[in-house]
Design a protein around this motif. Structure first.
Motif, PDB file in Angstrom:
ATOM      1  N   GLN A   1       0.921  -0.975  -0.010  1.00 41.57           N
ATOM      2  CA  GLN A   1       0.130   0.217   0.053  1.00 41.57           C
ATOM      3  C   GLN A   1       0.841   1.286  -0.110  1.00 41.57           C
ATOM      4  O   GLN A   1       2.068   1.104   0.458  1.00 41.57           O
ATOM      5  CB  GLN A   1      -0.868  -0.092   1.209  1.00 41.57           C
ATOM      6  N   VAL A   2       0.373   2.415  -0.625  1.00 42.73           N
ATOM      7  CA  VAL A   2       1.140   3.515  -0.719  1.00 42.73           C
ATOM      8  C   VAL A   2       0.305   4.542  -0.130  1.00 42.73           C
ATOM      9  O   VAL A   2      -0.880   4.661  -0.276  1.00 42.73           O
ATOM     10  CB  VAL A   2       1.309   3.707  -2.303  1.00 42.73           C
ATOM     11  N   GLN A   3       1.037   5.562   0.653  1.00 46.79           N
ATOM     12  CA  GLN A   3       0.238   6.482   1.229  1.00 46.79           C
ATOM     13  C   GLN A   3       0.567   7.839   0.367  1.00 46.79           C
ATOM     14  O   GLN A   3       1.748   8.083  -0.283  1.00 46.79           O
ATOM     15  CB  GLN A   3       0.677   6.920   2.808  1.00 46.79           C
ATOM     16  N   LEU A   4      -0.229   8.612   0.117  1.00 46.55           N
ATOM     17  CA  LEU A   4      -0.097   9.995  -0.745  1.00 46.55           C
ATOM     18  C   LEU A   4      -0.554  11.229  -0.114  1.00 46.55           C
ATOM     19  O   LEU A   4      -1.847  11.125   0.519  1.00 46.55           O
ATOM     20  CB  LEU A   4      -0.999   9.540  -2.164  1.00 46.55           C
ATOM     21  N   VAL A   5       0.313  12.130  -0.130  1.00 49.12           N
ATOM     22  CA  VAL A   5       0.022  13.518   0.336  1.00 49.12           C
ATOM     23  C   VAL A   5      -0.003  14.574  -0.762  1.00 49.12           C
ATOM     24  O   VAL A   5       1.251  14.788  -0.936  1.00 49.12           O
ATOM     25  CB  VAL A   5       0.682  13.724   1.661  1.00 49.12           C
ATOM     26  N   GLU A   6      -1.055  15.397  -1.166  1.00 51.05           N
ATOM     27  CA  GLU A   6      -1.091  16.409  -2.044  1.00 51.05           C
ATOM     28  C   GLU A   6      -0.892  17.752  -1.197  1.00 51.05           C
ATOM     29  O   GLU A   6      -1.259  17.891  -0.096  1.00 51.05           O
ATOM     30  CB  GLU A   6      -2.299  16.486  -2.656  1.00 51.05           C
ATOM     31  N   SER A   7      -0.416  18.552  -1.800  1.00 47.18           N
ATOM     32  CA  SER A   7      -0.274  19.952  -1.432  1.00 47.18           C
ATOM     33  C   SER A   7      -0.335  21.053  -2.667  1.00 47.18           C
ATOM     34  O   SER A   7      -0.119  20.363  -3.961  1.00 47.18           O
ATOM     35  CB  SER A   7       0.727  20.384  -0.783  1.00 47.18           C
ATOM     36  N   GLY A   8      -0.535  22.387  -2.609  1.00 46.14           N
ATOM     37  CA  GLY A   8      -0.332  23.414  -3.595  1.00 46.14           C
ATOM     38  C   GLY A   8      -1.818  23.807  -4.218  1.00 46.14           C
ATOM     39  O   GLY A   8      -1.731  24.714  -5.147  1.00 46.14           O
ATOM     40  N   GLY A   9      -2.979  23.230  -3.625  1.00 48.57           N
ATOM     41  CA  GLY A   9      -4.173  23.819  -4.368  1.00 48.57           C
ATOM     42  C   GLY A   9      -4.502  25.117  -3.805  1.00 48.57           C
ATOM     43  O   GLY A   9      -3.755  25.750  -2.926  1.00 48.57           O
ATOM     44  N   GLY A  10      -5.450  25.828  -4.240  1.00 46.08           N
ATOM     45  CA  GLY A  10      -5.893  27.108  -3.844  1.00 46.08           C
ATOM     46  C   GLY A  10      -6.793  27.816  -4.565  1.00 46.08           C
ATOM     47  O   GLY A  10      -7.420  27.151  -5.831  1.00 46.08           O
ATOM     48  N   LEU A  11      -7.133  29.250  -4.608  1.00 37.68           N
ATOM     49  CA  LEU A  11      -7.824  29.968  -5.390  1.00 37.68           C
ATOM     50  C   LEU A  11      -6.850  30.782  -6.357  1.00 37.68           C
ATOM     51  O   LEU A  11      -5.994  31.336  -6.025  1.00 37.68           O
ATOM     52  CB  LEU A  11      -8.521  30.828  -4.586  1.00 37.68           C
ATOM     53  N   VAL A  12      -7.220  30.773  -7.616  1.00 35.18           N
ATOM     54  CA  VAL A  12      -6.665  31.377  -8.498  1.00 35.18           C
ATOM     55  C   VAL A  12      -7.398  31.954  -9.593  1.00 35.18           C
ATOM     56  O   VAL A  12      -8.500  31.540  -9.896  1.00 35.18           O
ATOM     57  CB  VAL A  12      -5.539  30.455  -9.320  1.00 35.18           C
ATOM     58  N   GLN A  13      -7.043  33.072 -10.482  1.00 37.67           N
ATOM     59  CA  GLN A  13      -8.010  33.800 -11.206  1.00 37.67           C
ATOM     60  C   GLN A  13      -7.730  32.876 -12.768  1.00 37.67           C
ATOM     61  O   GLN A  13      -6.735  32.396 -12.993  1.00 37.67           O
ATOM     62  CB  GLN A  13      -7.707  34.969 -11.498  1.00 37.67           C
ATOM     63  N   PRO A  14      -9.015  33.237 -13.536  1.00 40.29           N
ATOM     64  CA  PRO A  14      -8.656  32.456 -14.894  1.00 40.29           C
ATOM     65  C   PRO A  14      -7.670  33.237 -15.720  1.00 40.29           C
ATOM     66  O   PRO A  14      -6.982  34.265 -15.581  1.00 40.29           O
ATOM     67  CB  PRO A  14     -10.047  33.062 -15.629  1.00 40.29           C
TER      68      PRO A  14
END
Length: 116
Positions: A1-14
């Protein structure tokens, strides 16, 4: 099994850019591909981009071709998604995925919102 941790999302303009990161831990030697999926409200989860550990070939959803780039740092077991020219219809929760050895594992997701 692999554990995955994401980062870097947010609010951005078109028209803006964001880079997502995902670090894998656990049985990373068994991973054959890593990538990203997304799920918008009221819609099914869809695959966005995939990179294969052997050879580094990539696949993209048609609507993100030329705008998104998936890459991988094999030493750090990290996969990235560089997203440019973002559009409101890119708004979704983005999930990191790892596949291989009979398993498919997902991260917890990170929200990306494209709005003015």
């Amino acid at each position: 099994q692999v554990q995955l941790v994401e980062s870097g999302g947010g609010l951005v303009q078109p028209g803006g850019s964001l880079t997502l990161s995902c670090r894998a831990s656990g049985r990373t030697d068994n991973i054959s591909s890593m990538g990203w999926g997304r799920q918008a409200p009221g819609k099914q989860r869809e695959s966005v981009a995939t990179i294969f550990t052997s050879g580094g070939s990539t696949n993209y959803k048609d609507s993100v071709k030329g705008r998104f780039t998936v890459s991988r740092d094999s030493v750090k077991n990290t996969v990235f998604l560089q997203m440019n020219s973002l559009r409101p219809d890119d708004t979704a929760v983005y999930y990191c995925q790892a596949t291989g050895g009979g398993f498919v594992d997902w991260g917890q997701g990170t929200q990306v919102t494209v709005s003015s």
